[in-house]
Motif scaffolding. Structure first.
Motif, PDB file in Angstrom:
ATOM      1  N   ILE A  40       0.865  -1.183   0.000  1.00 20.57           N
ATOM      2  CA  ILE A  40       0.000   0.000   0.000  1.00 20.57           C
ATOM      3  C   ILE A  40       0.896   1.225   0.000  1.00 20.57           C
ATOM      4  N   ARG A  41       0.565   2.208  -0.853  1.00 26.81           N
ATOM      5  CA  ARG A  41       1.357   3.431  -0.937  1.00 26.81           C
ATOM      6  C   ARG A  41       0.446   4.652  -0.786  1.00 26.81           C
ATOM      7  N   LEU A  42       0.958   5.663  -0.081  1.00 24.55           N
ATOM      8  CA  LEU A  42       0.307   6.966   0.015  1.00 24.55           C
ATOM      9  C   LEU A  42       1.297   8.016  -0.463  1.00 24.55           C
ATOM     10  N   THR A  43       0.922   8.808  -1.470  1.00 21.70           N
ATOM     11  CA  THR A  43       1.852   9.762  -2.081  1.00 21.70           C
ATOM     12  C   THR A  43       1.193  11.126  -2.253  1.00 21.70           C
ATOM     13  N   TRP A  44       2.047  12.126  -2.391  1.00 19.71           N
ATOM     14  CA  TRP A  44       1.617  13.464  -2.781  1.00 19.71           C
ATOM     15  C   TRP A  44       2.507  13.935  -3.914  1.00 19.71           C
ATOM     16  N   VAL A  90      -3.001  13.822  -4.633  1.00 22.11           N
ATOM     17  CA  VAL A  90      -2.946  12.912  -3.485  1.00 22.11           C
ATOM     18  C   VAL A  90      -3.282  11.513  -4.002  1.00 22.11           C
ATOM     19  N   LEU A  92      -3.402   7.123  -3.663  1.00 22.83           N
ATOM     20  CA  LEU A  92      -3.440   5.884  -2.889  1.00 22.83           C
ATOM     21  C   LEU A  92      -3.286   4.729  -3.868  1.00 22.83           C
ATOM     22  N   THR A  93      -2.302   3.859  -3.615  1.00 21.91           N
ATOM     23  CA  THR A  93      -1.966   2.789  -4.550  1.00 21.91           C
ATOM     24  C   THR A  93      -1.937   1.441  -3.853  1.00 21.91           C
ATOM     25  N   TYR A  94      -2.574   0.455  -4.480  1.00 25.10           N
ATOM     26  CA  TYR A  94      -2.409  -0.933  -4.057  1.00 25.10           C
ATOM     27  C   TYR A  94      -1.568  -1.641  -5.117  1.00 25.10           C
ATOM     28  N   THR A 109      -6.045   8.722  -7.616  1.00 22.93           N
ATOM     29  CA  THR A 109      -5.478  10.031  -7.299  1.00 22.93           C
ATOM     30  C   THR A 109      -6.596  11.078  -7.226  1.00 22.93           C
ATOM     31  N   GLY A 209       6.324  10.016  -0.945  1.00 21.48           N
ATOM     32  CA  GLY A 209       5.329   9.286  -0.180  1.00 21.48           C
ATOM     33  C   GLY A 209       5.918   8.223   0.707  1.00 21.48           C
TER      34      GLY A 209
END
Length: 214
Positions: A40-44, A90, A92-94, A109, A209
């Motif tokens: 799981i990734r959270l990026t900006w 913003v 969110l990646t699986y 995004t 992220g």
């Protein structure tokens, strides 16, 4: 960039540095041969190449009533816009790791633009305007350097975006293509890791992220 964007950027850098330190702790005494699994990734991302940023990156006013008609010009002249704010992208990646060199992801995004408009004669708030864009993309990642702590990769994604535009309580929706091309990205860490990417598309020109591997 506006001040809130700077704060997000600085927080993301600190988060990436902290995640690298956490990863070093997790790495001790563990065997990190490749295994299939999820992430799981959270990026900006700064300056995404999308409709929101392209339309409002320079805070340009345009006629929101008549689009060039005489009545529209008269209505527009009564209002002025305050400061505009872009959220950046913003994300969110699986991800699922199929091979050491091949990963398949689903990316969501969000990017937005917010601005208040005021009555020129009274100075009071007349209405709020905002754009919101949500993008959905399958994304393929090719890992070309893979070590215990560092991965270097390239990737590409293609999908759709839903853009909603609200001006003076009038809302419209547009369906647009979404894409992301990443010439180079890097993760630093093992189970918890920091992320930095250079891309063209809806995920941002430069992204930071944090991710978690499980």
């Amino acid at each position: 960039m506006k001040r809130p964007v700077y704060r997000i950027f600085i927080s993301a850098v600190l988060l990436m540095l902290a995640s690298g330190s956490i990863a070093d702790i997790f790495a001790r005494g563990r065997d990190f041969e490749f295994w299939q699994g999820s992430e799981i990734r959270l990026t900006w991302g700064a300056a995404p190449f999308d409709a929101v940023t392209l339309n409002h990156g320079l805070d340009v006013d345009y006629g929101f009533y008549g689009y060039g008609t005489i009545a529209g010009e008269i209505a527009d002249s009564r209002y002025y816009g305050g400061d505009g704010y872009l959220s950046g992208a913003v994300g969110l990646t699986y991800t699922y790791r199929f091979r050491k060199w091949f990963e398949l992801s689903g990316v969501v995004t969000y990017s937005g633009y917010y601005r208040n408009y005021f009555d020129k004669y009274t100075g009071s708030l007349a209405f709020r305007g905002n754009d919101n864009q949500i993008s959905l993309m399958p994304y393929v990642r090719f890992v070309w350097v893979h070590t215990n702590l560092v991965r270097l990769y390239s990737g590409i994604g293609l999908g759709v975006s839903f853009l909603t535009e609200t001006w003076n309580n009038s809302t419209s929706m547009t369906l647009l293509p979404a894409f992301a091309v990443t010439p180079i990205g890097i993760t630093v860490g093992t189970f918890v890791y920091g992320i930095a990417e250079v891309s063209l598309g809806n995920t941002g020109a430069f992204s930071l992220g944090i991710g978690y591997k499980f």
